[in-house]
Design an enzyme around this catalytic site. Structure first.
Site, PDB file in Angstrom:
ATOM      1  N   HIS A  26       0.750  -1.120   0.007  1.00 13.12           N
ATOM      2  CA  HIS A  26       0.126  -0.089  -0.008  1.00 13.12           C
ATOM      3  C   HIS A  26       0.852   1.269   0.219  1.00 13.12           C
ATOM      4  CE1 HIS A  26      -2.613  -3.358   1.294  1.00 13.12           C
ATOM      5  NE2 HIS A  26      -3.864  -2.478   1.000  1.00 13.12           N
ATOM      6  N   GLY A 114      -4.951  -5.161  11.060  1.00 15.10           N
ATOM      7  CA  GLY A 114      -5.188  -5.571   9.792  1.00 15.10           C
ATOM      8  C   GLY A 114      -6.633  -5.308   9.541  1.00 15.10           C
ATOM      9  N   ASP A 155      -9.091   6.524   7.269  1.00 14.51           N
ATOM     10  CA  ASP A 155     -10.532   6.961   6.882  1.00 14.51           C
ATOM     11  C   ASP A 155     -11.329   5.540   7.145  1.00 14.51           C
ATOM     12  OD1 ASP A 155     -10.555   9.614   6.050  1.00 14.51           O
ATOM     13  OD2 ASP A 155      -9.408   9.068   4.158  1.00 14.51           O
ATOM     14  N   GLY A 156     -10.710   4.495   6.677  1.00 12.76           N
ATOM     15  CA  GLY A 156     -11.422   3.127   6.674  1.00 12.76           C
ATOM     16  C   GLY A 156     -11.683   2.561   8.051  1.00 12.76           C
ATOM     17  N   ASN A 185      -7.019  11.292   4.435  1.00 10.33           N
ATOM     18  CA  ASN A 185      -6.569  11.636   2.756  1.00 10.33           C
ATOM     19  C   ASN A 185      -8.041  11.444   1.866  1.00 10.33           C
ATOM     20  OD1 ASN A 185      -7.276   8.896   2.000  1.00 10.33           O
ATOM     21  ND2 ASN A 185      -4.887   8.231   2.731  1.00 10.33           N
ATOM     22  N   HIS A 259      -3.712   3.576  -4.075  1.00 12.19           N
ATOM     23  CA  HIS A 259      -4.002   3.063  -2.551  1.00 12.19           C
ATOM     24  C   HIS A 259      -3.049   1.566  -2.412  1.00 12.19           C
ATOM     25  CE1 HIS A 259      -6.119   1.725   0.712  1.00 12.19           C
ATOM     26  NE2 HIS A 259      -6.101   0.479   0.354  1.00 12.19           N
ATOM     27  N   ARG A 350     -23.891 -19.762  35.218  1.00 12.23           N
ATOM     28  CA  ARG A 350     -23.634 -18.437  35.567  1.00 12.23           C
ATOM     29  C   ARG A 350     -23.463 -18.170  37.099  1.00 12.23           C
ATOM     30  NH1 ARG A 350     -29.339 -15.163  34.169  1.00 12.23           N
ATOM     31  NH2 ARG A 350     -30.533 -16.026  35.670  1.00 12.23           N
ATOM     32  N   GLU A 404     -20.393  -5.179  21.983  1.00 14.66           N
ATOM     33  CA  GLU A 404     -20.149  -6.732  22.006  1.00 14.66           C
ATOM     34  C   GLU A 404     -18.608  -6.315  21.348  1.00 14.66           C
ATOM     35  OE1 GLU A 404     -24.212  -7.135  22.796  1.00 14.66           O
ATOM     36  OE2 GLU A 404     -22.869  -6.023  21.236  1.00 14.66           O
ATOM     37  N   PHE A 430     -24.879 -13.674  21.278  1.00 12.96           N
ATOM     38  CA  PHE A 430     -24.197 -12.419  20.730  1.00 12.96           C
ATOM     39  C   PHE A 430     -22.666 -12.616  20.540  1.00 12.96           C
ATOM     40  CE2 PHE A 430     -28.010 -10.480  23.331  1.00 12.96           C
ATOM     41  CZ  PHE A 430     -28.837 -10.845  22.320  1.00 12.96           C
ATOM     42  N   ASP A 462     -37.080 -15.988  25.052  1.00 11.42           N
ATOM     43  CA  ASP A 462     -36.488 -15.012  24.288  1.00 11.42           C
ATOM     44  C   ASP A 462     -36.569 -15.313  22.933  1.00 11.42           C
ATOM     45  OD1 ASP A 462     -36.297 -12.740  25.907  1.00 11.42           O
ATOM     46  OD2 ASP A 462     -34.270 -13.914  26.737  1.00 11.42           O
ATOM     47  N   HIS A 466     -32.063 -15.399  20.348  1.00 10.06           N
ATOM     48  CA  HIS A 466     -31.408 -15.528  21.394  1.00 10.06           C
ATOM     49  C   HIS A 466     -31.017 -16.759  21.891  1.00 10.06           C
ATOM     50  CE1 HIS A 466     -32.473 -11.387  22.040  1.00 10.06           C
ATOM     51  NE2 HIS A 466     -32.039 -11.103  23.290  1.00 10.06           N
ATOM     52  N   ARG A 512     -28.017 -20.539  31.770  1.00 12.36           N
ATOM     53  CA  ARG A 512     -28.918 -19.566  32.451  1.00 12.36           C
ATOM     54  C   ARG A 512     -29.568 -20.738  33.501  1.00 12.36           C
ATOM     55  NH1 ARG A 512     -34.039 -16.419  30.074  1.00 12.36           N
ATOM     56  NH2 ARG A 512     -34.719 -18.570  30.193  1.00 12.36           N
TER      57      ARG A 512
END
Length: 656
Positions: A26, A114, A155-156, A185, A259, A350, A404, A430, A462, A466, A512
């Site tokens: 690059h 990266g 920018d990315g 840029n 680029h 848990r 997350e 999640f 849920d 979920h 749970r």
């Protein structure tokens, strides 16, 4: 010509030469950010090339990892163990100058980057870790911890959601020693930035609680240096917006076509002529001396810090003892905790975890962490520690908010800073949000513990969004991540033994719902990742493999089948640890000579075919379920004794 201008010209030249020599890379951003990168190294970045792990060094996170050629060139110019030959080997197989920065591969590189945006989250984690140590151990006149964290972003980077998640939290927490150097840029691979992003970045960051500095000429060394100096005086995190020209000095400057390409030999020749550079891979003595003056400054700073630390140890003996103890991970008596496990009958996974996590954190003050706004549900909270926030840097419970991906990336940064043991928690469904950062944890072998609760379709009401089904397979596919799904306290404590005593990331998968008691579980045997929890009377006709909540179910199934067959049950709390055992141990546990091998797990992980074979019986979840009471959903999915016994008997009949 000023020496700074000459140094900048040679920096650009060897950077472009390295990319051309590799045949890919690059060029655009590497050249565009050269001015502010040189200013950072020359006048602000504190490092010691003779001891690159110096505790109070500044941290530099190169989030825009694609532009690493300029980073490697600077490391070489300023005396790190990156030679001109290493620059010639840019992007070549096995080189110390890979296509994106890799932690542990290149001297001076603090973090593997990266995937855009993640480096910013890592930098937030480092700055957060610094603030904790600063608050805990600094005393009047003795700032033993006061380093800055610099992050180079593109920018990315700032288009990625993970970056914005992390920056929002950094502003809320007022992480004043965090400075993001933004290479603005206005060009991406596809063309002008305006195609995809027209927002006002300055206003956006100010709204998030950041100090913002604009540098209209980001290709001017002196202006860049002044801006960085100003940023260090802020009482907020600072974003410096450097307006730069991508591929500056080349015929394609300012366009997307520069680029991600290397200059050809003719283009490189013209480029070097403009710079007044005729040598190949060469750094003049006066430029080298000018750079090394800053390297010597860093070494002197380190020596002075050591002297001040010696005085600090005499004037603050108790605080100094705490300080040194923090970086000495003392052994935790996991076995002692295991002996108390009989008291924890019929709790949820848990709830088991909360007890053990708190026991360990009381002994290891390096443990810090939090949840993605699900603390009352996941129970991942340190009871005897306060909440970390602006105004209370001593807190060890971090409120990450519903972020997350950033949460995982921030924990990577905390782990990278120095000797912290971070944890983060949310629901297993999640975990998908976090996979990119977990993958980087695994690549860097970081001590991050991921605590995932609500581990199966037993979540119930849920609904399918979920109810995790694919997630166990996804986590187990990450090379270097160890995924634990314990069936009770004994197995959970064995999991923590690995977390405390070994390096690398771990994922804890917890229920749970309350866990049914399982006879004959063993803390000691669980340390092997898999073991026989119910032995056959003689030679097993049927062997059942299970994890987590399904272990108790498997034992119930075995008892029913024992009326006609000889059945063994194997609990597999961690497949990855089991795979590390000797072949003889694995064979003893797997009992492959059985007539039928069965796997029971409330997931759709096909890894079980490795153990049950083509003729085995796989019992999992192959469709999304519906909302409903958890135990009913579980049963309707086929996880009940009657249905499983029926499937096993039918399979045995078909195999005859």
């Amino acid at each position: 010509m000023k020496i700074s201008e000459k140094a900048l010209n040679y920096l650009k030249s060897i950077t472009a030469q390295a990319i051309t020599n590799s045949g890919s890379g690059h060029t655009g951003s590497s050249l565009g950010m050269s001015s502010f990168m040189l200013a950072l190294f020359k006048n602000h970045y504190i490092f010691d090339i003779s001891d690159t792990d110096f505790l109070n060094r500044d941290r530099l996170v190169f989030s825009a990892g694609h532009a690493c050629p300029v980073y490697y060139s600077l490391l070489s110019m300023f005396g790190f163990d990156v030679t001109l030959q290493d620059l010639k080997n840019l992007r070549k197989f096995g080189s110390r100058t890979p296509g994106h920065p890799e932690y542990g591969t290149t001297d001076g590189v603090e973090v593997s980057t990266g995937p855009l945006g993640q480096g910013i989250a890592n930098a937030v984690g480092m700055a957060l870790a610094e603030s904790i140590l600063e608050e805990r151990f600094n005393s009047v006149g003795f700032p033993v911890i006061d380093n800055y964290t610099y992050c180079v972003a593109s920018d990315g980077d700032l288009m990625e959601g993970v970056a914005m998640e992390a920056c929002s939290l950094a502003g809320t927490l007022r992480l004043k020693r965090l400075v993001v150097l933004y290479d603005n840029n206005d060009v991406t691979i596809d063309g002008n930035l305006q195609i995809t992003n027209r927002e006002n970045i300055a206003k956006k960051f100010k709204a998030m609680g950041w100090n913002v500095i604009k540098v209209r000429n980001g290709n001017k060394f002196s202006a860049c240096s002044m801006a960085i100096g100003k940023a260090k005086k802020s009482d907020k995190p600072t974003l410096i917006i450097f307006k730069t020209t991508i591929g500056i000095g080349t015929a394609k400057a300012g366009t997307s076509s520069i680029h991600g390409i290397a200059l050809n030999s003719e283009e490189l020749k013209v480029f070097n002529e403009k710079l007044g550079v005729v040598e190949k891979f060469y750094i003049p003595n006066d430029v080298r001396d000018w750079c090394m003056a800053s390297s010597r400054r860093g070494k002197l700073y380190h020596e002075k810090w050591n002297q001040e630390l010696a005085v600090y140890s005499n004037t603050n003996p108790d605080l100094y003892k705490e300080f040194t103890n923090f970086f000495d991970r003392k052994k935790v008596d996991i076995e002692k905790i295991a002996k108390n496990s009989y008291k924890w009958e019929e709790l949820s996974g848990r709830a088991f975890n909360k007890i053990v996590l708190n026991e360990i954190s009381e002994r290891l003050h390096q443990v810090v962490g939090g949840t993605a706004d699900v603390t009352p549900s996941s129970l991942a909270f340190l009871d005897n520690a306060s909440k970390y926030q602006d105004g209370n840097r001593r807190g060890r419970n971090i409120n990450f908010g519903v972020r997350e991906h950033a949460m995982a990336g921030i924990c990577n940064g905390i782990a990278l800073y120095e000797d912290f043991i971070p944890f983060c928690s949310t629901f297993l469904a999640f975990s998908n949000y976090m996979l990119p950062a977990m993958r980087m944890s695994a690549m860097m072998h970081l001590d991050v513990t991921y605590i995932f609760t609500h581990d199966s379709i037993h979540v119930g009401e849920d609904g399918p969004s979920h109810q995790p089904i694919e997630q166990l397979a996804q986590l187990r596919s990450i090379i270097g991540l160890k995924t634990f799904r314990p069936c009770d306290a004994n197995e959970l404590i064995a999991s923590y033994k690995f977390i405390v005593e070994n390096n690398g990331p771990c994922a804890m998968i917890l229920s749970r719902q309350k866990m049914k008691l399982v006879e004959n579980t063993s803390y000691k045997d669980a340390c092997s990742g898999g073991y026989i929890v119910k032995k056959a009377k003689k030679n097993a006709d049927i062997v059942i493999y299970a994890t987590g909540s399904e272990v108790a179910l498997a034992v119930e199934v075995a008892k029913e089948l024992d009326k006609k067959y000889d059945v063994s049950v194997v609990s597999m709390p961690c497949i990855e640890v089991f795979e590390e055992q000797s072949p003889s141990y694995q064979n003893k546990v797997l009992q492959k000579e059985a007539k039928l091998r069965v796997s029971i797990e409330a997931s759709n992980d096909k890894v079980w075919y490795k153990y049950i074979g083509d003729e085995g019986l796989y019992i999992g979840v192959d469709k999304y379920m519906t909302s409903g009471e958890g135990s009913l959903v579980y049963e309707k999915a086929g996880f009940n004794v009657k249905e499983i016994v029926r499937k096993i008997q039918r399979k045995l009949s078909n195999n005859k």
